[in-house]
Design a protein around this motif. Structure first.
Motif: not given
Length: 191
Positions: A154-156, A171-174, A182-183, A188-189
Motif C-alpha cells: 500500500l505504501q509503495q 488517494i483518499g477515495t481509493a 490519506a495525507h 510521512k514517507v
C-alpha cells in the motif's frame, strides 16, 4: 463508430462531438433510415461530419471528445471535413481520441483494480475464512503475513501514485478515507 477499451466498465464508448461557433453541441439530425426488414423510419444521428453546413445543417466550428456516459473534453480541436481520420485523431494518437484516452479513460481505468487481481484477492479472502474455521492459529499467521505484505505494498502504491501526480483526494477515495486522512497516513514517507 466509436472508440472502445476492454478495460472500461459498461456505458463508456468514446466518439467525436461537433461543436458550433457559440461553443454548444448541435442537436441530432433526423434522417430517414431503413430497418433490416425493409421498413422505413426516421432516426437521429449526431455524427460530427454531418455538421458540414450543407442542406441547412449547422456547420461545426470545432470538435471535442465525448463519451456515451456524458463526459466531454474541455479542449476543442480543428475540423477537417476532407480528412476524417485527422479530425478523429485515432490513427495519429492525438486530437479528440487522445483527450478521451488521457482525460477520461485514464481516470476510469487508473483507479480500477484489474479483474485478475480482484479475483486473486477474493480467492484469498475465501481461503483465509475457511482456514480460520479449520485451523485458526494457521489463519492468524497467514492473515498477519497478508497484513504486513498489504501495508508495505500500500505504501509503495501510494508513493507511485503521488509520483504519477495523483491527488490526495483520489488517494483518499481509493483507500476509503478522506484526503486529510490519506495525507496524514502516507505523506510521512519521503517520495
Amino acid at each position: 463508430m466509436g472508440w472502445h477499451s476492454d478495460d472500461l466498465p459498461e456505458g463508456h464508448e468514446g466518439y467525436v462531438v461537433a461543436v458550433l461557433a457559440d461553443g454548444t453541441e448541435p442537436p441530432a439530425i433526423r434522417t430517414p433510415r431503413k430497418a433490416a426488414d425493409g421498413r422505413e423510419y426516421t432516426g437521429e444521428n449526431s455524427a460530427w461530419w454531418l455538421y458540414d453546413g450543407r442542406e441547412g445543417r449547422p456547420r461545426a466550428f470545432a470538435v471535442k471528445a465525448g463519451c456515451a456516459c456524458g463526459w466531454r473534453s474541455t479542449d476543442m480541436f480543428p475540423v477537417d471535413f476532407q480528412d476524417w481520420e485527422a479530425t478523429d485523431g485515432f490513427e495519429a494518437g492525438d486530437g479528440p481520441w487522445a483527450a478521451w484516452e488521457a482525460e477520461h479513460v485514464g481516470r476510469l481505468v487508473g483507479g480500477r483494480i484489474p479483474d485478475d487481481v480482484a479475483d486473486t484477492i477474493e480467492r484469498l479472502r475465501v481461503q483465509l475464512a475457511a482456514l480460520a474455521d479449520s485451523r485458526p492459529l494457521a489463519a492468524v499467521e497467514a492473515a498477519a503475513r497478508v497484513e504486513k505484505l498489504g501495508t508495505a505494498r500500500l505504501q509503495q502504491a501510494v508513493t507511485s501514485a503521488v509520483r504519477d501526480g495523483a491527488s490526495w483526494t483520489s488517494i483518499g477515495t481509493a483507500t476509503g478515507t478522506t484526503r486529510q486522512a490519506a495525507h496524514q497516513r502516507f505523506s510521512k514517507v519521503p517520495f
